[in-house]
Enzyme design. Structure first.
Site, short mmCIF file in Angstrom:
data_model
loop_
_atom_site.label_atom_id
_atom_site.label_comp_id
_atom_site.label_asym_id
_atom_site.label_seq_id
_atom_site.Cartn_x
_atom_site.Cartn_y
_atom_site.Cartn_z
N HIS A 182 6.61 -7.75 -1.20
CA HIS A 182 5.60 -8.23 -2.15
C HIS A 182 5.26 -7.20 -3.22
CE1 HIS A 182 4.23 -11.27 1.14
NE2 HIS A 182 5.23 -11.72 0.45
N CYS B 70 -2.95 -2.10 -22.00
CA CYS B 70 -1.86 -1.22 -22.42
C CYS B 70 -2.12 -0.79 -23.87
CB CYS B 70 -0.59 -2.06 -22.31
SG CYS B 70 0.91 -1.35 -22.93
N ASP C 241 0.79 -1.24 0.00
CA ASP C 241 0.00 0.00 0.00
C ASP C 241 0.82 1.29 0.00
OD1 ASP C 241 0.86 0.22 2.71
OD2 ASP C 241 -0.91 -0.84 3.42
N CYS D 161 2.41 -4.32 -17.95
CA CYS D 161 1.74 -4.99 -19.07
C CYS D 161 2.27 -6.41 -19.21
CB CYS D 161 1.97 -4.19 -20.36
SG CYS D 161 1.37 -5.08 -21.82
N ALA E 207 -2.02 -1.82 16.71
CA ALA E 207 -0.64 -1.35 16.48
C ALA E 207 -0.47 0.12 16.83
CB ALA E 207 -0.27 -1.60 15.02
#
Ligand code: NAD
Length: 248
Positions: free
Chosen positions: A120, A149, A105, A128, A233
């Site tokens: 990741h 594309c 993110d 593409c 957290a």
């Protein structure tokens, strides 16, 4: 008797090389659902049906339609929360240099951390399948799915699907940092996705203290973690920094 927060703060104060490993849980308070745990995406989607590369290649339209379209909307609106900002503060305090994140993110960079290993990949980019041209997720129009594309090839998100290799540099740097740290903060990860889940094991085997922050117990909690702080957290990281400040 020391509280768990005090014990964790003491480990951080004494440490010279601190690395953080973060997972989807750190972004939950920014409005991005995790995969596992309460409210996780897996309650809605079957991972092998939507997040495996073979499934994407076989039916990109279905994966874009059901999962990726929604993820784009959620991630584009998200802002760093106090947990991300707390890790940026730890960097400013000279206590944290690198974050290994499983998240796609981009919120650690937005919060201000300067060295983030994206284990990741990143959902902010598309690639593409035909000519490898990259384009920003933000610039792509999803009125027609799957997006294509100018060469006619289908765009995929430039992140790692299940069944794909981890980018080599991310893997080797993460292994080396895990081996050489003296404290690893493990935040908001269920610690079951491999090989990311190996990093706390490598750190522990090399003598590091493991400080875990998670809303729920994980496979690390009673075996690998030296201190397991249970809760959201953001709240825990704020308390941890308040406790740490007089010690550094
Ligand atoms: P996971 O979904 O498997 O586990 C999330 C963990 O976060 C759980 O252990 C849960 O107890 C904990 N958690 C939930 N809310 C929390 C909170 N407020 N504070 C602290 N902990 C909280 O996540 P994972 O281990 O990162 O593995 C899933 C994979 O899914 C990752 O590899 C990642 O690539 C991907 N993913 C990324 C995002 C993102 O980029 N934000 C979101 C979903 C999934």
């Amino acid at each position: 008797m020391m509280t768990l927060i005090e014990k964790a703060a003491q480990y951080i104060a004494n440490a010279k090389q601190i690395v953080a490993l973060t997972g989807a849980g750190i972004s939950v308070e920014s409005g991005i659902p995790p995969f596992r745990g309460k409210g996780g995406l897996w309650e809605k989607f079957d991972p092998m049906e939507y997040a495996h590369i073979d499934v994407f290649l076989k039916n990109p339209k279905k994966v874009w339609d059901v999962m990726l379209k929604e993820m784009k909307e959620i991630i584009q609106q998200a802002k760093p929360n106090n947990a991300h900002l707390g890790l940026a503060k730890l960097e400013q305090m000279g206590k944290l240099k690198t974050i290994i994140t499983q998240n796609i993110d981009g919120l650690h960079q937005m919060a201000g951390n300067s060295d983030v290993i994206e284990f990741h990949g990143n959902f902010a980019w598309l690639r593409c399948l035909n000519c490898s041209h990259r384009c920003a997720m933000r610039d792509v129009n999803l009125d027609v799915i799957p997006p294509t594309c100018s060469c006619g090839g289908i765009y995929r998100p430039d992140c790692v699907f299940f069944g794909e290799m981890i980018p080599m540099e991310a893997l080797t740097r993460s292994q080396s940092l895990s081996k050489n740290c003296d404290v690893m903060l493990v935040i908001g990860t269920s610690a079951v996705v491999q090989p990311a889940a190996l990093m706390p094991m490598i750190a522990k085997d090399s003598g590091a203290k493991i400080i875990e922050i998670n809303a729920e117990p994980t496979p690390l909690t009673y075996s690998v973690s030296d201190v397991a702080l249970q809760g959201n957290a953001s709240e825990i990281i704020i308390k941890l920094i308040d406790t740490l400040q007089p010690l550094v």
